[in-house]
Design an enzyme around this catalytic site. Structure first.
Site, PDB file in Angstrom:
ATOM      1  N   LYS A   1     -11.039  -0.179   9.816  1.00  0.00           N
ATOM      2  CA  LYS A   1     -11.215  -1.377   9.018  1.00  0.00           C
ATOM      3  C   LYS A   1     -11.689  -2.549   9.870  1.00  0.00           C
ATOM      4  CE  LYS A   1      -8.544  -0.402   4.993  1.00  0.00           C
ATOM      5  NZ  LYS A   1      -7.396   0.438   4.786  1.00  0.00           N
TER       6      LYS A   1
ATOM      7  N   ASP B   1       2.276  -4.890   8.002  1.00  0.00           N
ATOM      8  CA  ASP B   1       1.082  -4.096   7.730  1.00  0.00           C
ATOM      9  C   ASP B   1      -0.108  -5.042   7.863  1.00  0.00           C
ATOM     10  OD1 ASP B   1      -0.176  -2.244   4.799  1.00  0.00           O
ATOM     11  OD2 ASP B   1      -1.071  -2.736   6.732  1.00  0.00           O
TER      12      ASP B   1
ATOM     13  N   GLN C   1      -5.344  -5.465   6.741  1.00  0.00           N
ATOM     14  CA  GLN C   1      -6.358  -6.348   6.186  1.00  0.00           C
ATOM     15  C   GLN C   1      -6.423  -7.676   6.919  1.00  0.00           C
ATOM     16  OE1 GLN C   1      -8.499  -5.452   3.911  1.00  0.00           O
ATOM     17  NE2 GLN C   1      -7.555  -3.537   3.247  1.00  0.00           N
TER      18      GLN C   1
ATOM     19  N   HIS D   1       0.860  -1.180   0.000  1.00  0.00           N
ATOM     20  CA  HIS D   1       0.000   0.000   0.000  1.00  0.00           C
ATOM     21  C   HIS D   1       0.894   1.227   0.000  1.00  0.00           C
ATOM     22  CE1 HIS D   1      -2.941   2.846   1.780  1.00  0.00           C
ATOM     23  NE2 HIS D   1      -3.881   1.993   1.438  1.00  0.00           N
TER      24      HIS D   1
ATOM     25  N   CYS E   1      -4.849   2.442  -3.870  1.00  0.00           N
ATOM     26  CA  CYS E   1      -3.630   2.835  -3.165  1.00  0.00           C
ATOM     27  C   CYS E   1      -2.504   1.847  -3.414  1.00  0.00           C
ATOM     28  CB  CYS E   1      -3.874   2.974  -1.669  1.00  0.00           C
ATOM     29  SG  CYS E   1      -4.754   4.480  -1.284  1.00  0.00           S
TER      30      CYS E   1
END
Lengths: 358, 458
Positions: B270, B244, B247, B167, B413
């Protein structure tokens, strides 16, 4: 239902040809100081930027006739899906844009998809547009503008605000980002129209100015600057690159923002000297400054192949300008320097004042 | 209520030492809201069906008559009533500035804020809540690591490994810091299965590598990476790993101790929490050695005119008044998710992911990005795709306008990834546990009709 809307669209196409060339009677307004001062260009651009605020939307009657037709057509189609079909159908009417016109200068900013717009002048000096996009919905929007604005006088083109998209009934169907693309499409087309017309005036003949070639030409700035110079108050910068024929960069400055050009009679080459001599002889100036700024344009395609001395700043104060509009003053200077212009002089940036104006 | 009991185990907040009765009250109210039918899912009543009533925003029509089908969860998730109530309750009952106050309200606000921190720590199995730094979002958390750890640990010649699928928030801060420090960024490509090439990663790792910045789940490819192994290989060469987890944390069990990650970031919005808050997990010894990022109140110890001394982590990295209500809202979201159980959520979403992928394949001329699912390869419950000759924006527009189906079109992104794959843009549908198979069915139906519509006009 789809077919009926398409056929009704076709009917509209055949009964009223949008390719109606109109004689260009209207460029004279550029020469009248007062009307130029009130020129709709700056007003409409201001209107464009504030169109999303609470100001009332532009009335349909102010739109070019073809655009009015399009608005009415879309309003007559109620169902959203049918509106899309209508839009797509318009998009199909655009012939694909040749790859050589898919340049940065022709690309519309702020579009989620890729959109290019090309503009050129036809034999009757009408602005003609071509456009293309990889998204069919965006292509449809581009087609509306192309058909609505092609072959219209430039004053009409620049008066159009994107308000009419609301009237189409598509606006709420279009995401904000797509709407912005639409706004930017319109602005780019307006900008190209203005530039083409200005440069055709300079060349004095029909000019094919498809691409904005020069890296030096930034956005069109139209500012109203009130100052003591009664008359022209707008500064327009336009440049165009032409495959063949003349290249002309035109910069008209009517305000006091000329800054320090510095007196630069030293360091001038032969052309620079000739310019000085001619202007001195014919205009008997009180102040004359001629500056060679060709180096700033080195690498500009129009310059390649010549041996420098292509771009000059000229500041001149002379009684000869009294009673003449800014455009007339510039015209005067250009006429005097015709020979140079025929022989490799590409651009003059002129500041022309009377002694009382300084 | 029997069916609920096993879930208490995952809700590790509820131990006898926990002082707040209010936590128990909140837990049971969350429970009531989310479990009116039996919580165990049957064939006819999936987790999606059970939880949908908790999300008021999902029950609406758009453009007058079209039922909303929300499939843009990778961009942001929706919030259950419990979270909305927690936010409202904060502002109604005990809003006050934290950490410094003496009075009743501020003590309560501080307690709840710090409780939220503990909840986050427990949720990702951090050993101590001091390892959780609240930030504005995951992007800010990455920037924190880049500017604080990066600027003081990277020097000319050092290498930072990222993937082409990262991202922008994981790429740009490191570009800025690499410029300042003279470090080099190296990018891992994808393998033939359109997933980061882990064999290549092993080759790229060297003693020059100081940091590996890598996603757990890709927001475009849906690939799920074996972080535990990646951390292992990285530590072998002396490199740290920044994960990261934007998600992954919302969709599956993430255990930072099990992964042995050095840094991990995620965003609240999220994971059913409010916007405006996210967090950085950092190992205690790492955070202790890091200089401040933003300066101001809260992060100081003593302030003089010519210099200041700084607080211990996590406060050292939390300058100014934090997003107190939002942190508490995040805590409520974690409560809600824990009530359901992350394993359950993960299992359900894997089912949905399979269903989505298989049905999407049925669309003519479709190209789905990322690895193909198989016995060994799992995909997250999202699909980025393109249909030949149709611009993804056109698809997304019609899906929205005509069918009320919310998807995303663009580069998500991840411009470098799109460039790598040779496309300008893609469309993406992403699911969460409150989506149902019916949502997927409607999406596929709408997509089929949309594709037909545009094909007619070719």
């Amino acid at each position: 239902m789809a077919s009926s809307s398409i056929s009704s669209c076709l009917r509209l196409f055949t009964t009223r040809s949008f390719l109606s060339p109109k004689p260009r009677k209207n460029l004279s307004f550029f020469y009248k100081p007062t009307s130029f001062a009130k020129n709709p260009l700056s007003k409409s651009l201001v209107a464009v930027s504030s169109s999303t605020s609470t100001s009332p939307i532009q009335p349909v009657e102010d739109l070019p006739p073809k655009l009015q037709e399009i608005v009415q057509l879309f309003q007559s189609v109620q169902e959203p899906k049918a509106k899309y079909e209508q839009l797509l159908f318009y998009g199909k009417s655009l012939k694909p844009l040749d790859t050589r016109f898919k340049t940065r200068e022709n690309k519309v900013e702020g579009c989620v998809s890729q959109v290019w717009v090309r503009a050129y002048l036809d034999d009757q000096k009408n602005v003609v547009y071509e456009a293309d996009s990889d998204s069919v919905l965006t292509k449809g929007l581009a087609a509306l503008l192309v058909q609505g604005l092609s072959n219209r006088p430039v004053e009409e083109i620049v008066k159009v605000t994107p308000d009419f998209v609301v009237l189409l009934g598509l606006q709420q169907s279009l995401t904000p980002s797509r709407n912005n693309g639409f706004l930017n499409m319109l602005k780019l087309m307006q900008k190209k129209a203005v530039e083409l017309v200005f440069e055709s005036e300079k060349a004095g003949g029909s000019v094919e100015g498809s691409n904005l070639g020069s890296k030096n030409s930034k956005n069109l700035t139209l500012e109203r600057k009130g100052d003591g110079v009664g008359g022209l108050e707008s500064k327009v910068e336009s440049s165009s690159q032409v495959g063949s024929g003349k290249n002309l960069t035109l910069e008209m400055e009517g305000d006091s923002g000329a800054g320090d050009n510095g007196s630069n009679s030293g360091g001038l080459g032969s052309r620079g000297m000739r310019i000085r001599d001619k202007l001195e002889k014919e205009l008997r100036p009180v102040v004359l400054e001629v500056e060679d700024i060709s180096y700033q344009h080195a690498g500009h395609a129009g310059v390649r192949g010549s041996d420098g001395e292509t771009h000059f700043n000229v500041k001149i104060v002379s009684k000869e300008f009294e009673g003449k509009s800014l455009v007339k003053r510039h015209r005067l200077i250009y006429d005097l320097l015709q020979e140079e212009l025929q022989n490799g002089l590409h651009a003059l940036s002129i500041v022309a004042r009377t002694p009382s104006e300084v | 209520m029997e069916a609920v009991v096993p879930k208490l185990a995952s809700f590790n907040l509820l131990n006898p030492k926990s002082k707040s009765k209010s936590a128990i009250r909140r837990f049971s109210s969350a429970l009531c809201v989310s479990s009116s039918p039996s919580v165990t899912s049957t064939d006819s009543v999936s987790l999606g069906h059970i939880t949908r009533p908790d999300f008021p925003i999902l029950h609406q029509e758009v453009y007058g008559s079209k039922k909303l089908v929300y499939l843009d969860n990778a961009a942001t998730s929706q919030k259950p009533i419990a979270v909305l109530k927690a936010l409202q309750n904060y502002y109604e009952a005990y809003n006050s500035n934290v950490h410094r106050g003496i009075h009743f309200l501020s003590a309560k606000a501080t307690d709840e804020y710090e409780l939220a921190r503990k909840k986050v720590a427990a949720f990702i199995n951090a050993s101590d809540s001091g390892e959780i730094v609240f930030t504005k979002n995951a992007t800010e958390a990455i920037n924190l690591v880049a500017y604080s750890w990066g600027l003081s640990n990277l020097k000319s010649g050092d290498e930072v490994i990222l993937t082409v699928a990262e991202h922008h928030s994981a790429i740009v801060p490191w570009q800025l810091v690499a410029q300042k420090t003279g470090a080099n960024l190296k990018f891992l490509n994808l393998n033939d299965d359109e997933s980061p090439d882990l064999d290549k990663l092993k080759e790229m790792l060297s003693r020059k590598t100081k940091l590996v910045v890598i996603h757990h789940i890709s927001n475009m490819l849906a690939s799920i990476l074996p972080i535990e192994e990646i951390v292992h290989w990285s530590h072998d060469v002396g490199a740290k790993v920044l994960v990261d987890a934007c998600q992954s944390v919302p969709h599956m069990v993430v255990d930072v101790q099990g992964l042995d990650a050095d840094f991990l970031v995620a965003s609240s919005h999220k994971m059913c929490g409010p916007t405006g808050i996210g967090f950085l997990f950092g190992k205690s010894d790492l955070l202790s050695a890091m200089p401040p990022f933003l300066g101001g109140g809260e992060m100081i110890s003593d302030v003089f005119l010519d210099h200041s001394t700084f607080a211990d982590p996590p406060s050292r990295f939390e300058a100014g008044t934090p997003a107190i209500g939002e942190a508490i809202g995040l805590g409520a979201a974690i409560d809600y998710l824990s009530t359901i159980g992350m394993q359950k959520i993960h299992a359900y979403e894997m089912e949905l992911a399979k269903y989505l992928y298989e049905n999407l394949l049925s669309i003519p001329n479709i190209r789905i990005y990322g690895p193909k699912p198989s016995e060994h390869v799992q995909r997250a419950a999202l699909c980025s795709f393109n249909v030949e000759n149709i611009h993804p924006t056109d698809i997304a527009t019609l899906l929205d306008q005509q069918y009320g189906v919310a998807t995303r079109s663009g580069h998500h992104c991840a411009q470098p990834l799109h460039r790598y794959l040779g496309v300008n843009a893609s469309a993406r549908a992403s699911l969460h546990f409150y989506n149902t198979k019916e949502d997927v069915d409607e999406f596929i139906h709408a997509l089929n009709e949309t594709v037909s519509f545009f094909n007619v006009f070719k």
